[in-house]
Design an enzyme around this catalytic site. Structure first.
Site, PDB file in Angstrom:
ATOM      1  N   GLN A  18     -23.080  -1.904  20.917  1.00 31.88           N
ATOM      2  CA  GLN A  18     -21.919  -1.096  20.550  1.00 31.88           C
ATOM      3  C   GLN A  18     -22.338   0.215  19.890  1.00 31.88           C
ATOM      4  OE1 GLN A  18     -17.800  -2.586  18.789  1.00 31.88           O
ATOM      5  NE2 GLN A  18     -19.349  -2.611  17.204  1.00 31.88           N
ATOM      6  N   CYS A 134     -22.372   1.409   6.454  1.00 32.09           N
ATOM      7  CA  CYS A 134     -21.315   2.337   6.867  1.00 32.09           C
ATOM      8  C   CYS A 134     -20.345   2.683   5.742  1.00 32.09           C
ATOM      9  CB  CYS A 134     -20.568   1.778   8.075  1.00 32.09           C
ATOM     10  SG  CYS A 134     -20.054   0.065   7.908  1.00 32.09           S
ATOM     11  N   GLY A 165     -16.823  -3.114  12.608  1.00 32.85           N
ATOM     12  CA  GLY A 165     -17.953  -3.341  11.731  1.00 32.85           C
ATOM     13  C   GLY A 165     -18.556  -4.725  11.890  1.00 32.85           C
ATOM     14  N   ARG A 254     -11.879  -6.719   5.011  1.00 30.42           N
ATOM     15  CA  ARG A 254     -11.720  -6.483   6.453  1.00 30.42           C
ATOM     16  C   ARG A 254     -10.221  -6.375   6.756  1.00 30.42           C
ATOM     17  NH1 ARG A 254     -15.896  -4.934   9.061  1.00 30.42           N
ATOM     18  NH2 ARG A 254     -17.132  -6.841   8.848  1.00 30.42           N
ATOM     19  N   HIS A 261     -13.351   3.053   8.817  1.00 32.14           N
ATOM     20  CA  HIS A 261     -13.136   2.408   7.527  1.00 32.14           C
ATOM     21  C   HIS A 261     -12.365   3.323   6.580  1.00 32.14           C
ATOM     22  CE1 HIS A 261     -15.778  -0.581   8.970  1.00 32.14           C
ATOM     23  NE2 HIS A 261     -16.866  -0.318   8.274  1.00 32.14           N
ATOM     24  N   ASN A 330     -16.794   4.330  11.251  1.00 28.79           N
ATOM     25  CA  ASN A 330     -17.944   3.483  10.917  1.00 28.79           C
ATOM     26  C   ASN A 330     -18.960   3.390  12.044  1.00 28.79           C
ATOM     27  OD1 ASN A 330     -15.625   1.901  12.063  1.00 28.79           O
ATOM     28  ND2 ASN A 330     -17.166   0.289  12.168  1.00 28.79           N
TER      29      ASN A 330
END
Length: 355
Positions: A18, A134, A165, A254, A261, A330
């Site tokens: 990713q 991040c 994340g 989260r 973020h 992020n």
């Protein structure tokens, strides 16, 4: 694959993942001075052909790869992989920019945000450089100039972290749970959300669709009841800002957002500071963009840390405290972009004769 006759030889480990995908894009967007470009991954991805500027580059199995003649290797392959391979790449002569948590707190490994402490790359004794977490990354471009101007002494951060994340598995969990909830009816979701039959969580520890989960990472073993994600934010901030005794308390959460973020930040300073004074400092800070209402949606796909909702912290006596909100992508700045920016700094400092 040879791209140009000048520049540096670059390898990306974890190129098919990713973050690796974003790294490939950023190398292109920033016109990185690539002479030779190689993509490496595990044996599962070896043989895949990835396009870069019209060149089809075959992904190599890192276990079988010749590591010689690599100038800079950018890693996004997890801490375990980095623990094994970063020293091997470094021993073969490469500078390694690592995106995992493996090396961040090692004394001889610089931990760097490009806009904040690039001079820490003047000397890289072990040829390994660490990319911060991040959430740390998002805060640093704003907190560094404020600290320089007013003397940062105490920090409280609550993060609102996107599911990306947690990797592709986090994004997939959110998609599957959201679909299941909506299929069972909006009225039921609104008025009795606890009755929704959600799929069993697969990555995030609790249902994340239409929810917030105040737990990221794992509980550390020092008795503090903090998670390792929360400790990363504090400890990495201390190292990057060169404030080893900075008082900091962090809660990492989260949220049901795919990308970017958010951070609620309360900062206490040695000197008096007002919101207008802070905005004046931040208006010229590299890597920062002021916005009245910064959101993850605004930050997604963009480079800066967006900073807004700047106000006096009413819990701090006098004018020595600020409250603000920060949003940052992020995957982009929080991982791929900063890694490429660090590689650019290494080129300027250690390969100037090659570009």
């Amino acid at each position: 694959m040879r791209i140009h006759d000048h520049g540096v030889n670059v390898a990306v480990l974890g190129a098919t993942g990713q973050v690796g995908m974003v790294m490939r894009r950023v190398l292109d967007e920033r016109d990185f001075p690539v002479r030779d470009l190689r993509f490496l991954a595990s044996s599962r991805s070896a043989g895949t052909v990835l396009d870069w500027r019209g060149h089809g580059i075959v992904v190599e199995d890192v276990e079988k790869a010749d590591l010689s003649d690599i100038d800079i290797a950018v890693f996004s392959a997890g801490g375990g992989t980095s623990k094994v391979w970063a020293p091997r790449f470094a021993a073969a002569g490469a500078y390694v920019v690592d995106n995992s948590s493996q090396w961040r707190m090692h004394d001889d490994v610089p931990l760097v945000v490009a806009e904040v402490n690039p001079d820490d790359l003047d000397d890289v004794p072990g040829r390994i450089v660490a990319n911060p977490n991040c959430t740390t990354m998002a805060c640093m471009p704003a907190l560094k100039p404020l600290s320089d101007a007013f003397g940062l002494r105490r920090l409280i951060v609550s993060s609102y972290q996107a599911v990306s994340g947690a990797g592709r598995a986090g994004a997939l969990q959110l998609m599957n749970e959201a679909k299941a909830a909506l299929d069972q009816g909006a009225d039921r979701l609104v008025f009795d959300g606890s009755a929704i039959d959600f799929p069993k969580p697969t990555k995030v520890v609790r249902t994340i669709a239409f929810n917030v989960v105040p737990f990221i990472g794992a509980i550390v073993s020092d008795g503090s009841e903090e998670t390792d994600e929360e400790q990363k934010l504090r400890n990495e901030s201390r190292k990057i800002l060169h404030l080893p005794h900075l008082a900091a308390s962090c809660t990492c959460v989260r949220v049901g957002v795919f990308t970017a973020h958010g951070m609620s930040v309360n900062a206490e300073f040695e000197k008096d500071v007002t919101p207008d004074m802070a905005r004046a400092v931040l208006s010229t800070a590299p890597g920062v963009e002021l916005d009245d209402i910064p959101t993850p949606q605004l930050a997604a796909g963009r480079d800066p840390s967006f900073v807004g909702r700047i106000r006096q912290d009413q819990a701090v006596e006098g004018r020595k405290g600020l409250a603000m909100f920060i949003a940052n992508d992020n995957l982009r700045k929080g991982a791929a972009l900063n890694a490429v920016e660090l590689a650019e700094i290494i080129v300027r400092k250690h390969f100037a004769d090659r570009v």
